[in-house]
Design a protein around this motif. Structure first.
Motif, PDB file in Angstrom:
ATOM      1  N   TRP A   9      -1.195   4.713   4.140  1.00 16.18           N
ATOM      2  CA  TRP A   9      -2.298   4.162   4.901  1.00 16.18           C
ATOM      3  C   TRP A   9      -3.590   4.165   4.080  1.00 16.18           C
ATOM      4  O   TRP A   9      -4.385   3.242   4.153  1.00 16.18           O
ATOM      5  N   GLU A  10      -3.793   5.216   3.282  1.00 14.08           N
ATOM      6  CA  GLU A  10      -4.991   5.283   2.452  1.00 14.08           C
ATOM      7  C   GLU A  10      -5.015   4.132   1.450  1.00 14.08           C
ATOM      8  O   GLU A  10      -6.042   3.491   1.242  1.00 14.08           O
ATOM      9  N   GLU A  11      -3.865   3.863   0.823  1.00 10.79           N
ATOM     10  CA  GLU A  11      -3.791   2.731  -0.104  1.00 10.79           C
ATOM     11  C   GLU A  11      -4.067   1.423   0.629  1.00 10.79           C
ATOM     12  O   GLU A  11      -4.807   0.567   0.146  1.00 10.79           O
ATOM     13  N   TRP A  12      -3.440   1.261   1.778  1.00 11.04           N
ATOM     14  CA  TRP A  12      -3.579   0.022   2.546  1.00 11.04           C
ATOM     15  C   TRP A  12      -5.039  -0.191   2.962  1.00 11.04           C
ATOM     16  O   TRP A  12      -5.576  -1.279   2.832  1.00 11.04           O
ATOM     17  N   ASP A  13      -5.666   0.860   3.446  1.00  8.65           N
ATOM     18  CA  ASP A  13      -7.008   0.738   4.010  1.00  8.65           C
ATOM     19  C   ASP A  13      -8.100   0.693   2.949  1.00  8.65           C
ATOM     20  O   ASP A  13      -9.064  -0.057   3.088  1.00  8.65           O
ATOM     21  N   GLN A  14      -7.956   1.468   1.883  1.00 11.12           N
ATOM     22  CA  GLN A  14      -9.060   1.634   0.952  1.00 11.12           C
ATOM     23  C   GLN A  14      -8.855   0.947  -0.398  1.00 11.12           C
ATOM     24  O   GLN A  14      -9.813   0.501  -1.010  1.00 11.12           O
ATOM     25  N   GLN A  15      -7.614   0.851  -0.884  1.00 12.24           N
ATOM     26  CA  GLN A  15      -7.408   0.391  -2.252  1.00 12.24           C
ATOM     27  C   GLN A  15      -6.964  -1.062  -2.365  1.00 12.24           C
ATOM     28  O   GLN A  15      -7.231  -1.712  -3.366  1.00 12.24           O
ATOM     29  N   ASP A  17      -6.878  -5.064  -1.612  1.00 13.99           N
ATOM     30  CA  ASP A  17      -7.666  -6.150  -1.042  1.00 13.99           C
ATOM     31  C   ASP A  17      -6.741  -7.027  -0.190  1.00 13.99           C
ATOM     32  O   ASP A  17      -5.547  -6.760  -0.067  1.00 13.99           O
ATOM     33  N   ARG A  21      -2.615  -6.974   0.179  1.00 12.59           N
ATOM     34  CA  ARG A  21      -1.992  -6.619   1.465  1.00 12.59           C
ATOM     35  C   ARG A  21      -0.956  -7.662   1.876  1.00 12.59           C
ATOM     36  O   ARG A  21       0.134  -7.326   2.312  1.00 12.59           O
TER      37      ARG A  21
END
Length: 70
Positions: A9-15, A17, A21
């Motif tokens: 989720w951290e990758e999806w939300d923060q890293q 674009d 995604r």
């Protein structure tokens, strides 16, 4: 991505674009599609095996009834 398919989720939300995604969703859907195709093939094989074994069991039951319970 730790397992190669699903980002955390951290990758999806923060890293990632928006393009990354969408590409990640595409890869996940492609892997699911391959699994569904193999499951559909397996379902047909299992259905055929059920039909054959049910018919054979019914035939053996008729023979057994005729031979042993007159």
């Amino acid at each position: 991505m730790p397992n190669g398919n699903m980002p955390t989720w951290e990758e999806w939300d923060q890293q990632l674009d928006e393009g990354q995604r969408q590409y990640s969703l595409y890869k996940i859907l492609q892997s699911i599609d391959g699994r569904l195709v193999s499951l559909e093939k397996r379902k047909r094989i299992d259905t055929g095996a059920s039909i054959v074994s049910g018919a054979a069991g019914g035939f053996l039951a008729m023979i057994g009834k005729w031979a042993f319970w007159k």
